[in-house]
Scaffold this motif. Sequence first.
Motif, mmCIF file in Angstrom:
data_model
loop_
_atom_site.group_PDB
_atom_site.id
_atom_site.type_symbol
_atom_site.label_atom_id
_atom_site.label_comp_id
_atom_site.label_asym_id
_atom_site.label_seq_id
_atom_site.Cartn_x
_atom_site.Cartn_y
_atom_site.Cartn_z
ATOM 1 N N ASP A 1 31.596 50.598 55.034
ATOM 2 C CA ASP A 1 32.929 50.026 54.843
ATOM 3 C C ASP A 1 33.414 50.225 53.410
ATOM 4 N N ILE A 2 34.699 49.988 53.221
ATOM 5 C CA ILE A 2 35.332 50.261 51.932
ATOM 6 C C ILE A 2 34.737 49.426 50.795
ATOM 7 N N ALA A 3 34.350 48.184 51.077
ATOM 8 C CA ALA A 3 33.752 47.349 50.029
ATOM 9 C C ALA A 3 32.434 47.944 49.572
ATOM 10 N N GLU A 4 31.667 48.478 50.497
ATOM 11 C CA GLU A 4 30.381 49.079 50.117
ATOM 12 C C GLU A 4 30.607 50.394 49.368
ATOM 13 N N LEU A 5 31.581 51.181 49.796
ATOM 14 C CA LEU A 5 31.898 52.419 49.066
ATOM 15 C C LEU A 5 32.358 52.098 47.644
ATOM 16 N N HIS A 6 33.140 51.048 47.499
ATOM 17 C CA HIS A 6 33.592 50.609 46.176
ATOM 18 C C HIS A 6 32.393 50.229 45.318
ATOM 19 N N ALA A 7 31.470 49.449 45.880
ATOM 20 C CA ALA A 7 30.267 49.045 45.139
ATOM 21 C C ALA A 7 29.437 50.266 44.744
ATOM 22 N N GLN A 8 29.336 51.231 45.625
ATOM 23 C CA GLN A 8 28.580 52.452 45.312
ATOM 24 C C GLN A 8 29.240 53.230 44.178
ATOM 25 N N ALA A 9 30.573 53.284 44.177
ATOM 26 C CA ALA A 9 31.297 53.967 43.097
ATOM 27 C C ALA A 9 31.081 53.245 41.763
ATOM 28 N N LEU A 10 31.107 51.914 41.804
ATOM 29 C CA LEU A 10 30.846 51.137 40.582
ATOM 30 C C LEU A 10 29.437 51.399 40.070
ATOM 31 N N ALA B 1 41.868 39.950 43.410
ATOM 32 C CA ALA B 1 41.326 39.888 44.767
ATOM 33 C C ALA B 1 40.778 38.507 45.099
ATOM 34 N N ALA B 2 40.521 37.707 44.083
ATOM 35 C CA ALA B 2 40.069 36.331 44.298
ATOM 36 C C ALA B 2 41.247 35.378 44.437
ATOM 37 N N TYR C 1 30.224 46.483 31.023
ATOM 38 C CA TYR C 1 30.558 47.236 32.233
ATOM 39 C C TYR C 1 29.826 46.647 33.435
ATOM 40 N N GLN C 2 28.543 46.411 33.287
ATOM 41 C CA GLN C 2 27.742 45.908 34.405
ATOM 42 C C GLN C 2 28.277 44.570 34.920
ATOM 43 N N GLU C 3 28.589 43.670 34.025
ATOM 44 C CA GLU C 3 29.110 42.361 34.427
ATOM 45 C C GLU C 3 30.447 42.508 35.167
ATOM 46 N N SER C 4 31.298 43.403 34.669
ATOM 47 C CA SER C 4 32.595 43.593 35.329
ATOM 48 C C SER C 4 32.418 44.241 36.693
ATOM 49 N N ALA C 5 31.475 45.158 36.813
ATOM 50 C CA ALA C 5 31.235 45.839 38.088
ATOM 51 C C ALA C 5 30.673 44.866 39.126
ATOM 52 N N ALA D 1 32.633 44.104 42.576
ATOM 53 C CA ALA D 1 31.980 44.367 43.859
ATOM 54 C C ALA D 1 31.864 43.088 44.678
ATOM 55 N N ALA D 2 31.494 42.005 44.039
ATOM 56 C CA ALA D 2 31.273 40.741 44.750
ATOM 57 C C ALA D 2 32.537 40.232 45.416
#
Length: 113
Positions: A3-12, A56-57, A81-85, A89-90
């Motif tokens: 799904d798109i949320a998982e693709l987004h997380a993978q891109a991050l 999104a929240a 970067y990690q914290e923002s990603a 994603a969450a």
Amino acid sequence: MTDIAELHAQALDATGRIVRGVAADRWHVATPCAGWDARALVNHLVSGNLWAAELAAGGTIEGAGTRFDGDLLGEDPVAAYQESAVAAAAVFRRPGALGAPCAVSYGPVPGSV
């Protein structure tokens, strides 16, 4: 299909691997984007991730104000970067987030946009 949320997380995550690969002495090296060094580019990504997480929240542009302006990287660009990603994603992995209205500059759109 993923799904798109998982693709987004993978891109991050993929972007995070690149960010982690920037050597400490290379943050001020120019990028192909005129006027942008590596630090400015990653700062832009962090800002975008934080904006995405906020909107999104259910947040608004007005409510965020200037919180995501200026230097968001501080002394540790990789951690920033990690914290923002993680935040970006969450928020999109929450049930219903992809269909929920998200306020953006050109009007409300579904989170999937």
